[in-house]
Design a protein around this motif. Structure first.
Motif, PDB file in Angstrom:
ATOM      1  N   ASP A 118       0.753   5.726   0.439  1.00  0.00           N
ATOM      2  CA  ASP A 118      -0.002   6.903   0.839  1.00  0.00           C
ATOM      3  C   ASP A 118      -0.528   7.600  -0.414  1.00  0.00           C
ATOM      4  O   ASP A 118       0.248   7.966  -1.309  1.00  0.00           O
ATOM      5  CB  ASP A 118       0.900   7.850   1.632  1.00  0.00           C
ATOM      6  CG  ASP A 118       0.203   9.156   1.933  1.00  0.00           C
ATOM      7  OD1 ASP A 118      -0.703   9.168   2.776  1.00  0.00           O
ATOM      8  OD2 ASP A 118       0.566  10.179   1.303  1.00  0.00           O
ATOM      9  N   HIS A 119      -1.830   7.779  -0.485  1.00  0.00           N
ATOM     10  CA  HIS A 119      -2.435   8.287  -1.712  1.00  0.00           C
ATOM     11  C   HIS A 119      -2.004   9.715  -2.028  1.00  0.00           C
ATOM     12  O   HIS A 119      -1.645  10.032  -3.163  1.00  0.00           O
ATOM     13  CB  HIS A 119      -3.963   8.211  -1.611  1.00  0.00           C
ATOM     14  CG  HIS A 119      -4.660   8.758  -2.813  1.00  0.00           C
ATOM     15  ND1 HIS A 119      -5.068  10.070  -2.929  1.00  0.00           N
ATOM     16  CD2 HIS A 119      -4.991   8.169  -3.990  1.00  0.00           C
ATOM     17  CE1 HIS A 119      -5.622  10.266  -4.104  1.00  0.00           C
ATOM     18  NE2 HIS A 119      -5.594   9.130  -4.768  1.00  0.00           N
ATOM     19  N   THR A 126       1.642  10.107  -3.157  1.00  0.00           N
ATOM     20  CA  THR A 126       1.830   9.430  -4.444  1.00  0.00           C
ATOM     21  C   THR A 126       1.198  10.240  -5.562  1.00  0.00           C
ATOM     22  O   THR A 126       1.725  10.318  -6.682  1.00  0.00           O
ATOM     23  CB  THR A 126       1.213   8.020  -4.404  1.00  0.00           C
ATOM     24  OG1 THR A 126       1.782   7.289  -3.318  1.00  0.00           O
ATOM     25  CG2 THR A 126       1.479   7.269  -5.692  1.00  0.00           C
ATOM     26  N   LEU A 127       0.073  10.882  -5.250  1.00  0.00           N
ATOM     27  CA  LEU A 127      -0.626  11.706  -6.233  1.00  0.00           C
ATOM     28  C   LEU A 127       0.253  12.843  -6.750  1.00  0.00           C
ATOM     29  O   LEU A 127       0.096  13.303  -7.878  1.00  0.00           O
ATOM     30  CB  LEU A 127      -1.901  12.270  -5.591  1.00  0.00           C
ATOM     31  CG  LEU A 127      -2.865  13.056  -6.474  1.00  0.00           C
ATOM     32  CD1 LEU A 127      -3.485  12.163  -7.528  1.00  0.00           C
ATOM     33  CD2 LEU A 127      -3.951  13.687  -5.612  1.00  0.00           C
ATOM     34  N   SER A 185       0.845  -1.200   0.000  1.00  0.00           N
ATOM     35  CA  SER A 185       0.000   0.000   0.000  1.00  0.00           C
ATOM     36  C   SER A 185       0.874   1.242   0.000  1.00  0.00           C
ATOM     37  O   SER A 185       2.008   1.227   0.485  1.00  0.00           O
ATOM     38  CB  SER A 185      -0.923   0.012   1.223  1.00  0.00           C
ATOM     39  OG  SER A 185      -0.171   0.007   2.421  1.00  0.00           O
TER      40      SER A 185
END
Length: 370
Positions: free
Chosen positions: A299-300, A303-304, A297
């Protein structure tokens, strides 16, 4: 013809040296006398069931040798050529036609179906025992054997003066590490790279990075002896990630983050840490094989902000481009992978695998009997 091969009867079974039968090459195929074959982590995880190869099977996928016979229609090689067995591909799917045969849309079938996957012999195996079929053609070669029937278009010719026994690992392990840097990442002048896991694949990546314009090559591992080797092969900085905080140490070395982080471990915890060592427009490059069904997984939000995640098969590119280049670099002293190698007899396969697992040897190679 009768050949000797290491056969795995079932999941987690031993490699047993047996005499089996091998059919002659068909159209588009060649018979190669295997002189030596590298021993790779992929062979171990396939025996353990993490790759969907059916059993009983002949494994081995870092083979090199001499062409002994060619089938109808073969023009790529001739009898007597020294060759490394590269990855198979169909040659006709959109990825093959786009110059990306490592990502052939039939790669799964080509590598681990246990059968030929194209041509007149598609769906059959060249390997039998007592008249019954044995799964072979592992990565298009099944080179834990004295002979192999392969698709001729996967073969890479090498000069006669090059020591053929040494070269098989360029087809997978060493080629994967080097190709991930030179073919896939292609770091720019002044970039920084972090390579986690400095076994055969990681050390090959370090040697490749040293042949590029990067100015920081950071090696991370939990074994000090491997980190010493990493320095010897070109790492500018090393981190013992078993004792030190990987993210904090990278920040201390670079002042921020790295441009490329290469995972050669397949360890999920390490992959998630590496994602924190790259910043905006940074690249997380996945090379190491993780267990079947592994998930990680990220971190959104961070990563964005421009992070890239890249998976790499076999170093990308084409065998006919990557392998000869690495052979040339080796000849020039710029890719000294011979220092990683220890040779074993064919019946010492279990010891070779154990020495690789323990880290006692970086790259074992089996020599086949004449």
């Amino acid at each position: 013809m009768k050949i000797k091969a290491l056969v795995v009867e079932q999941k987690d079974g031993p490699f047993v040296l047996q005499e089996i039968d091998l059919a002659p090459p068909g159209r588009g195929e060649a018979l190669v006398r295997i002189t030596a074959c590298g021993v790779c982590h992929t062979d171990a995880i396939t025996r353990a069931g993490d790759m969907p190869m059916p059993f009983p099977a002949v494994l081995g996928h870092e083979g090199a040798g001499v062409v002994e016979q060619i089938g109808p229609g073969v023009t790529e090689v001739a009898v007597g050529d020294k060759v490394i067995i590269g990855w198979p591909s169909c040659g006709t799917c959109r990825n093959c036609l786009d110059g990306e045969p490592r990502y052939c849309l039939r790669t799964g079938e080509a590598l681990v179906s246990g059968r030929r996957f194209k041509g007149d012999q598609a769906g059959t195996t060249a390997y039998t025992r007592d008249g019954k079929p044995i799964n072979g053609h592992f990565f298009g070669q099944s080179s834990f054997a004295t002979h192999s029937v392969v698709t001729a278009d996967a073969l890479v010719k090498v000069p006669d003066e090059v020591p053929i026994d040494l070269l098989g690992p360029l087809a997978c392990g060493l080629g994967t590490g080097a190709g991930a840097v030179l073919n896939e990442a292609r770091p720019r002048l002044g970039d920084s790279v972090l390579i986690a896991g400095v076994g055969a694949v990681g050390l090959a990546a370090i040697m490749a990075a040293r042949n590029s314009g990067v100015t920081r090559i950071i090696a991370a591992d939990i074994h000090d002896n491997r980190l010493e080797m990493a320095r010897d092969f070109g790492a500018t900085h090393v981190i013992n990630s078993g004792r030190q905080d990987l993210v904090a140490e990278v920040r201390a070395i670079t002042g921020s983050t790295v441009d490329y982080a290469f995972d050669c471990t397949g360890v999920i915890k390490v992959i998630e840490q590496l994602a924190e060592t790259i910043g905006m427009l940074g690249h997380l490059v996945l090379i190491g094989g993780a267990p079947a069904n592994a998930r990680f997984s990220l971190d959104h939000l961070s990563t964005l902000w421009g992070k890239r995640v890249i998976g790499v098969l076999g170093g990308g590119g084409r065998s006919g481009q990557l392998i000869p280049a690495l052979v040339d670099l080796f000849g020039q002293g710029r890719f000294p992978f011979d220092r990683l190698v220890k040779f074993y007899d064919m019946d010492q396969i279990e010891q070779a695998l154990e020495d690789s697992r323990s880290g006692a040897v970086i790259k074992p190679i089996l020599r086949m009997p004449a």
